[in-house]
Design an enzyme around this catalytic site. Structure first.
Site, PDB file in Angstrom:
ATOM      1  N   LYS A 111       0.826  -1.209   0.000  1.00 33.97           N
ATOM      2  CA  LYS A 111       0.000   0.000   0.000  1.00 33.97           C
ATOM      3  C   LYS A 111       0.859   1.258   0.000  1.00 33.97           C
ATOM      4  O   LYS A 111       0.546   2.231  -0.664  1.00 33.97           O
ATOM      5  CB  LYS A 111      -0.940   0.019   1.210  1.00 33.97           C
ATOM      6  CG  LYS A 111      -2.125  -0.910   1.054  1.00 33.97           C
ATOM      7  CD  LYS A 111      -3.096  -0.730   2.200  1.00 33.97           C
ATOM      8  CE  LYS A 111      -4.200  -1.771   2.167  1.00 33.97           C
ATOM      9  NZ  LYS A 111      -4.934  -1.815   3.438  1.00 33.97           N
ATOM     10  N   LYS A 191      -5.061 -12.059  -7.153  1.00 30.21           N
ATOM     11  CA  LYS A 191      -6.076 -12.451  -6.171  1.00 30.21           C
ATOM     12  C   LYS A 191      -7.366 -11.686  -6.471  1.00 30.21           C
ATOM     13  O   LYS A 191      -7.332 -10.508  -6.811  1.00 30.21           O
ATOM     14  CB  LYS A 191      -5.541 -12.043  -4.796  1.00 30.21           C
ATOM     15  CG  LYS A 191      -6.327 -12.507  -3.628  1.00 30.21           C
ATOM     16  CD  LYS A 191      -5.808 -11.861  -2.359  1.00 30.21           C
ATOM     17  CE  LYS A 191      -6.289 -10.435  -2.230  1.00 30.21           C
ATOM     18  NZ  LYS A 191      -6.077  -9.834  -0.909  1.00 30.21           N
ATOM     19  N   LYS A 194     -11.592  -6.389  -4.893  1.00 27.74           N
ATOM     20  CA  LYS A 194     -12.363  -5.231  -5.357  1.00 27.74           C
ATOM     21  C   LYS A 194     -11.462  -4.234  -6.080  1.00 27.74           C
ATOM     22  O   LYS A 194     -11.802  -3.728  -7.145  1.00 27.74           O
ATOM     23  CB  LYS A 194     -13.017  -4.587  -4.127  1.00 27.74           C
ATOM     24  CG  LYS A 194     -13.683  -3.279  -4.353  1.00 27.74           C
ATOM     25  CD  LYS A 194     -15.088  -3.440  -4.854  1.00 27.74           C
ATOM     26  CE  LYS A 194     -15.712  -2.070  -5.095  1.00 27.74           C
ATOM     27  NZ  LYS A 194     -16.940  -2.131  -5.828  1.00 27.74           N
TER      28      LYS A 194
HETATM   29  P1  AMP Z   1     -11.415  -7.920   3.027  1.00 26.94           P
HETATM   30  O1  AMP Z   1     -12.400  -7.715   1.935  1.00 26.94           O
HETATM   31  O2  AMP Z   1     -10.022  -7.587   2.614  1.00 26.94           O
HETATM   32  O3  AMP Z   1     -11.849  -7.277   4.323  1.00 26.94           O
HETATM   33  O4  AMP Z   1     -11.372  -9.499   3.288  1.00 26.94           O
HETATM   34  C1  AMP Z   1     -12.337 -10.177   4.063  1.00 26.94           C
HETATM   35  C2  AMP Z   1     -11.977 -11.638   4.151  1.00 26.94           C
HETATM   36  O5  AMP Z   1     -12.009 -12.261   2.856  1.00 26.94           O
HETATM   37  C3  AMP Z   1     -10.567 -11.905   4.688  1.00 26.94           C
HETATM   38  O6  AMP Z   1     -10.608 -13.030   5.542  1.00 26.94           O
HETATM   39  C4  AMP Z   1      -9.758 -12.192   3.454  1.00 26.94           C
HETATM   40  O7  AMP Z   1      -8.653 -13.029   3.720  1.00 26.94           O
HETATM   41  C5  AMP Z   1     -10.781 -12.912   2.594  1.00 26.94           C
HETATM   42  N1  AMP Z   1     -10.469 -12.759   1.159  1.00 26.94           N
HETATM   43  C6  AMP Z   1     -10.436 -11.597   0.470  1.00 26.94           C
HETATM   44  N2  AMP Z   1     -10.117 -11.811  -0.832  1.00 26.94           N
HETATM   45  C7  AMP Z   1      -9.938 -13.160  -0.962  1.00 26.94           C
HETATM   46  C8  AMP Z   1      -9.598 -14.036  -2.047  1.00 26.94           C
HETATM   47  N3  AMP Z   1      -9.392 -13.557  -3.263  1.00 26.94           N
HETATM   48  N4  AMP Z   1      -9.512 -15.357  -1.803  1.00 26.94           N
HETATM   49  C9  AMP Z   1      -9.735 -15.852  -0.556  1.00 26.94           C
HETATM   50  N5  AMP Z   1     -10.051 -15.100   0.503  1.00 26.94           N
HETATM   51  C10 AMP Z   1     -10.162 -13.767   0.328  1.00 26.94           C
END
Ligand code: AMP
Ligand code: TRP
Length: 334
Positions: A111, A191, A194
Site C-alpha cells: 500500500k 487475487k 475489489k
Molecule cells: P477484506 O475484503 O479484505 O476485508 O477481506 C475479508 C476476508 O475475505 C478476509 O478473511 C480475506 O482473507 C478474505 N479474502 C479476500 N479476498 C480473498 C480471495 N481472493 N480469496 C480468498 N479469501 C479472500
C-alpha cells in the site's frame, strides 16, 4: 471450546473471494463454537473515503453477511465503531508492538509503495486488527490466506503484552483456512479483489456474472477449440472446484483435457453451479433490503453483546497495566 473472531472491511461489494475464503466458513463455524463477526469500519478509513458512502457500505456489508447465512441467534455480528474498546486496546497494543514488525508487513509495503504520502493508520492497521481479535480473547480466526501475516503479528503482540502484564492472559490466535483460501480474479492474474476489478459479486445478477465469466481468462495454452486443455492451470477449473459438485468437477476435467468441451461450455456449467450457491443468498438479501430495520436491530443487539465481552477484557487489561478498571462512565462516576 475455541473462540472464533473474524472481521471484514465495509469497503464495497462482498465478492465470491470473500465468500469462499472466509464468510462461508464463518457460517459453518458459528454452529460449532462461540463466534464473533465484525464489520471493521475503522480499518476501512485508512483509505480515502466519503462519509456517506461509508454509512451505506456498513449497512450493505452487514446485510450481505446475514444473507450469506450469519445467524444472529448463533453468532454475534456487530460494527467495530460501536464498541470503542477496539481503539482503546489498539492504542495500548501500539505501545508493545515493535515498529520493525509493522514495517515488514507485506500489505503495508504494497500500500505504501502505491502512495506518495502514507498515513500512520496504514502502518498501524494490523495493531487494530490484533485488538479486534484479542478483545474477545479469540484463539481462532477464519480468514483467507492473505491475512496470515497479520495473525502472526497478533501472536507477537499477545506474547509481548503477556510477558509484561499477565502470562497467559491473551491467547495466541491461529488462522483457520479453507481449501479455497486464495481465489484468483477473473483475469487469472491476481487475487480476486475489489481494487483489481476482477471480482464476481456475491449478490450480482446472473446476467452480469455471465458477462464477466464469458471473457474470463482460462488455460492460456488452449488457443483453438480443438486444443486439449490442462485443467490444473485454468482458473475456471479452480472455480469449479469451489462451486461445482465433485462429479461435475471430474467431468469438467475430463471434457477439458480431451477437448470434448470448449471453454464456453465449461463456463456455462460453472455459471449454473454458481447460481445454485448464490440463489438462496440473493433471495435472503432481497428480503433484508425490504426490511432494513432487521439489519440495524441485529447490529444494535450484536454491539451490546460484543461490548459486554470487550468491557470485561478491558477491565482486566486496565487493572493489570496500572489504570482504573474502566473509564469514568463505566465505573458509574461519569
Ligand atoms: P477484506 O475484503 O479484505 O476485508 O477481506 C475479508 C476476508 O475475505 C478476509 O478473511 C480475506 O482473507 C478474505 N479474502 C479476500 N479476498 C480473498 C480471495 N481472493 N480469496 C480468498 N479469501 C479472500
Ligand atoms: N484485515 C482484514 C482484511 O482486510 C480485516 C480484519 C480486521 C480482520 N480485523 C480483523 C480479519 C480481525 C480477521 C480478524 O480482510
Amino acid at each position: 471450546m475455541p473462540r472464533i473472531f473474524s472481521g471484514i472491511q465495509p469497503s464495497g461489494e462482498l465478492h465470491v473471494g470473500n465468500y469462499l475464503g472466509a464468510v462461508k466458513n464463518w457460517v459453518e463455524l458459528q454452529r460449532l463454537t462461540p463466534a464473533v463477526f465484525c464489520v471493521v469500519d475503522y480499518h476501512a478509513i485508512t483509505a480515502p473515503y466519503e462519509p456517506e458512502v461509508l454509512r451505506a457500505r456498513r449497512h450493505e456489508m452487514a446485510l450481505g453477511l446475514l444473507a450469506a447465512g450469519i445467524d444472529p441467534d448463533l453468532a454475534t455480528l456487530f460494527v467495530q465503531s460501536d464498541v470503542p474498546e477496539h481503539t482503546e486496546l489498539a492504542w495500548i497494543f501500539n505501545t508493545v508492538t515493535p515498529l520493525g514488525e509493522l514495517e515488514r508487513q507485506t500489505q503495508y509495503k504494497e500500500k505504501s509503495a502505491r502512495q506518495e504520502s502514507v498515513v500512520a493508520g496504514i502502518l498501524n492497521y494490523p495493531v487494530l486488527q490484533a485488538a479486534d481479535i484479542l478483545l474477545y480473547r479469540a484463539d481462532q480466526v477464519p480468514v483467507g490466506e492473505d491475512q496470515l501475516q497479520h495473525l502472526e503479528l497478533s501472536r507477537v503482540i499477545a506474547r509481548r503484552w503477556n510477558a509484561q502484564f499477565g502470562e497467559g492472559f491473551f491467547p495466541e490466535p491461529q488462522g483457520l483456512l479453507t481449501p479455497t483460501r486464495r481465489i484468483m480474479g477473473l483475469d487469472g492474474q491476481a487475487k480476486m479483489s475489489k481494487s483489481m476489478g476482477n471480482t464476481i459479486g456475491m449478490l450480482e445478477a446472473p446476467a452480469d456474472i455471465w458477462a464477466k465469466l464469458r471473457p474470463a481468462v482460462t488455460d492460456p495454452k488452449r488457443i483453438k477449440r480443438t486444443d486439449p486443455g490442462t485443467p490444473e492451470v485454468c482458473n475456471i477449473y479452480h472455480l469449479h472446484k469451489a462451486f461445482s459438485p465433485e462429479a461435475t468437477v471430474a467431468h469438467v476435467a475430463q471434457q477439458c483435457s480431451t477437448a470434448g468441451w470448449g471453454c464456453i461450455d465449461c463456463k456455462k456449467v460453472l455459471a449454473e453451479s454458481i447460481e445454485v450457491e448464490l440463489v438462496p443468498i440473493r433471495g435472503r438479501a432481497e428480503a433484508l433490503r425490504a426490511e432494513p430495520r432487521r439489519v440495524t436491530d441485529t447490529l444494535a443487539s450484536g454491539a451490546s453483546k460484543a461490548r459486554a465481552i470487550a468491557q470485561e477484557t478491558m477491565r482486566e487489561v486496565r487493572d493489570r497495566m496500572g489504570f482504573a478498571p474502566g473509564p469514568a462512565d463505566v465505573r458509574g462516576i461519569g
